[in-house]
Design a protein around this motif. Structure first.
Motif, PDB file in Angstrom:
ATOM      1  N   ASP A  43      -8.463  17.834   9.629  1.00 48.90           N
ATOM      2  CA  ASP A  43      -7.186  18.043   8.930  1.00 48.90           C
ATOM      3  C   ASP A  43      -7.382  18.240   7.430  1.00 48.90           C
ATOM      4  N   LEU A  44      -8.345  17.511   6.860  1.00 50.55           N
ATOM      5  CA  LEU A  44      -8.573  17.563   5.411  1.00 50.55           C
ATOM      6  C   LEU A  44      -9.601  18.608   4.998  1.00 50.55           C
ATOM      7  N   GLY A  45     -10.347  19.134   5.972  1.00 49.56           N
ATOM      8  CA  GLY A  45     -11.389  20.103   5.652  1.00 49.56           C
ATOM      9  C   GLY A  45     -12.587  19.468   4.961  1.00 49.56           C
ATOM     10  N   VAL A  46     -12.910  18.238   5.374  1.00 56.86           N
ATOM     11  CA  VAL A  46     -14.067  17.537   4.801  1.00 56.86           C
ATOM     12  C   VAL A  46     -15.023  17.165   5.924  1.00 56.86           C
ATOM     13  N   ALA A  47     -16.217  16.726   5.565  1.00 56.59           N
ATOM     14  CA  ALA A  47     -17.207  16.321   6.556  1.00 56.59           C
ATOM     15  C   ALA A  47     -16.778  15.034   7.252  1.00 56.59           C
ATOM     16  N   ALA A  48     -17.077  14.951   8.532  1.00 55.22           N
ATOM     17  CA  ALA A  48     -16.758  13.743   9.295  1.00 55.22           C
ATOM     18  C   ALA A  48     -17.436  12.520   8.691  1.00 55.22           C
ATOM     19  N   ASN A  49     -18.635  12.690   8.150  1.00 49.91           N
ATOM     20  CA  ASN A  49     -19.342  11.559   7.531  1.00 49.91           C
ATOM     21  C   ASN A  49     -18.578  11.008   6.330  1.00 49.91           C
ATOM     22  N   THR A  50     -17.828  11.855   5.638  1.00 50.74           N
ATOM     23  CA  THR A  50     -17.027  11.407   4.495  1.00 50.74           C
ATOM     24  C   THR A  50     -15.914  10.469   4.948  1.00 50.74           C
ATOM     25  N   VAL A  51     -15.224  10.861   6.013  1.00 55.19           N
ATOM     26  CA  VAL A  51     -14.157  10.016   6.555  1.00 55.19           C
ATOM     27  C   VAL A  51     -14.760   8.740   7.137  1.00 55.19           C
ATOM     28  N   ALA A  52     -15.881   8.860   7.839  1.00 47.48           N
ATOM     29  CA  ALA A  52     -16.532   7.682   8.420  1.00 47.48           C
ATOM     30  C   ALA A  52     -16.934   6.694   7.328  1.00 47.48           C
ATOM     31  N   LYS A  53     -17.401   7.199   6.200  1.00 50.18           N
ATOM     32  CA  LYS A  53     -17.775   6.329   5.090  1.00 50.18           C
ATOM     33  C   LYS A  53     -16.549   5.583   4.552  1.00 50.18           C
ATOM     34  N   ALA A  54     -15.428   6.280   4.454  1.00 51.44           N
ATOM     35  CA  ALA A  54     -14.194   5.640   3.997  1.00 51.44           C
ATOM     36  C   ALA A  54     -13.766   4.547   4.978  1.00 51.44           C
ATOM     37  N   TYR A  55     -13.805   4.841   6.263  1.00 49.85           N
ATOM     38  CA  TYR A  55     -13.409   3.856   7.268  1.00 49.85           C
ATOM     39  C   TYR A  55     -14.349   2.642   7.244  1.00 49.85           C
ATOM     40  N   ARG A  56     -15.644   2.884   7.066  1.00 51.63           N
ATOM     41  CA  ARG A  56     -16.600   1.755   6.983  1.00 51.63           C
ATOM     42  C   ARG A  56     -16.295   0.876   5.785  1.00 51.63           C
ATOM     43  N   GLN A  57     -15.993   1.503   4.639  1.00 46.70           N
ATOM     44  CA  GLN A  57     -15.672   0.724   3.445  1.00 46.70           C
ATOM     45  C   GLN A  57     -14.385  -0.070   3.649  1.00 46.70           C
ATOM     46  N   LEU A  58     -13.387   0.570   4.217  1.00 49.19           N
ATOM     47  CA  LEU A  58     -12.117  -0.113   4.474  1.00 49.19           C
ATOM     48  C   LEU A  58     -12.313  -1.291   5.418  1.00 49.19           C
ATOM     49  N   GLU A  59     -13.169  -1.120   6.398  1.00 48.31           N
ATOM     50  CA  GLU A  59     -13.437  -2.216   7.342  1.00 48.31           C
ATOM     51  C   GLU A  59     -14.209  -3.335   6.659  1.00 48.31           C
ATOM     52  N   ALA A  60     -15.196  -2.985   5.852  1.00 50.98           N
ATOM     53  CA  ALA A  60     -15.978  -4.001   5.139  1.00 50.98           C
ATOM     54  C   ALA A  60     -15.099  -4.810   4.191  1.00 50.98           C
ATOM     55  N   GLU A  61     -14.078  -4.183   3.630  1.00 51.19           N
ATOM     56  CA  GLU A  61     -13.170  -4.859   2.694  1.00 51.19           C
ATOM     57  C   GLU A  61     -12.037  -5.595   3.411  1.00 51.19           C
ATOM     58  N   GLY A  62     -11.954  -5.454   4.743  1.00 51.97           N
ATOM     59  CA  GLY A  62     -10.947  -6.175   5.508  1.00 51.97           C
ATOM     60  C   GLY A  62      -9.586  -5.517   5.589  1.00 51.97           C
ATOM     61  N   HIS A  63      -9.523  -4.213   5.335  1.00 47.94           N
ATOM     62  CA  HIS A  63      -8.241  -3.505   5.382  1.00 47.94           C
ATOM     63  C   HIS A  63      -7.940  -2.926   6.755  1.00 47.94           C
ATOM     64  N   VAL A  64      -8.986  -2.612   7.500  1.00 46.12           N
ATOM     65  CA  VAL A  64      -8.825  -2.040   8.834  1.00 46.12           C
ATOM     66  C   VAL A  64      -9.833  -2.693   9.774  1.00 46.12           C
ATOM     67  N   GLU A  65      -9.613  -2.460  11.058  1.00 52.35           N
ATOM     68  CA  GLU A  65     -10.545  -2.942  12.080  1.00 52.35           C
ATOM     69  C   GLU A  65     -10.743  -1.827  13.082  1.00 52.35           C
ATOM     70  N   THR A  66     -11.995  -1.565  13.424  1.00 56.33           N
ATOM     71  CA  THR A  66     -12.300  -0.554  14.423  1.00 56.33           C
ATOM     72  C   THR A  66     -12.398  -1.251  15.771  1.00 56.33           C
ATOM     73  N   ARG A  67     -11.637  -0.759  16.721  1.00 55.07           N
ATOM     74  CA  ARG A  67     -11.548  -1.386  18.042  1.00 55.07           C
ATOM     75  C   ARG A  67     -12.067  -0.451  19.133  1.00 55.07           C
ATOM     76  N   GLY A  68     -13.235   0.106  18.893  1.00 58.34           N
ATOM     77  CA  GLY A  68     -13.863   0.973  19.886  1.00 58.34           C
ATOM     78  C   GLY A  68     -12.963   2.116  20.302  1.00 58.34           C
ATOM     79  N   ARG A  69     -12.742   2.229  21.602  1.00 56.10           N
ATOM     80  CA  ARG A  69     -11.931   3.321  22.149  1.00 56.10           C
ATOM     81  C   ARG A  69     -10.463   3.235  21.720  1.00 56.10           C
TER      82      ARG A  69
END
Length: 117
Positions: free
Chosen positions: A45-71
């Motif tokens: 949607d944003l026209g960026v690399a998937a690794n860029t979004v994955a890095k953002a999600y990892r940072q958000l999870e490390a900071e306690g803002h989100v949680e990844t729940r597998g599937r």
């Protein structure tokens, strides 16, 4: 919630995404339990690399803002607001006010915290 990025500014794209998620939670636009788009979907949607979004999600999870729940995807968590979390939130608010009044940007304020850690 619609995310946007501006590749023309100095802030890295992954950080722009993190800032938007945190700000949207703070402003009540993203509620706890809200499922974020998949990494691939948001990247497309944003026209960026998937690794860029994955890095953002990892940072958000490390900071306690989100949680990844597998599937079940990545979901927004409630901000701290009770017990020790409320005290820490108050200290963070004071730190942000002082940092801003001292002319520090987010990166420099994080650097101050990292140096004290």
């Amino acid at each position: 919630m619609r995310f946007t990025v501006d590749p023309g500014i100095r802030t890295p794209v992954f950080q722009q995404l993190c800032d938007q998620v945190v700000g949207s939670v703070r402003d009540g636009l993203l509620l706890p339990g809200t499922r974020l788009p998949t990494v691939r979907r948001l990247a497309a949607d944003l026209g960026v690399a998937a690794n860029t979004v994955a890095k953002a999600y990892r940072q958000l999870e490390a900071e306690g803002h989100v949680e990844t729940r597998g599937r079940n995807g990545t979901v927004v968590l409630a901000p701290p607001g009770s017990g020790a979390g409320a005290e820490l939130d108050g200290a963070a608010a004071r730190f942000v006010r002082e940092a801003r009044s001292g002319g520090l940007g987010l990166e420099e304020a994080v650097g101050v915290l990292r140096a004290r850690w």
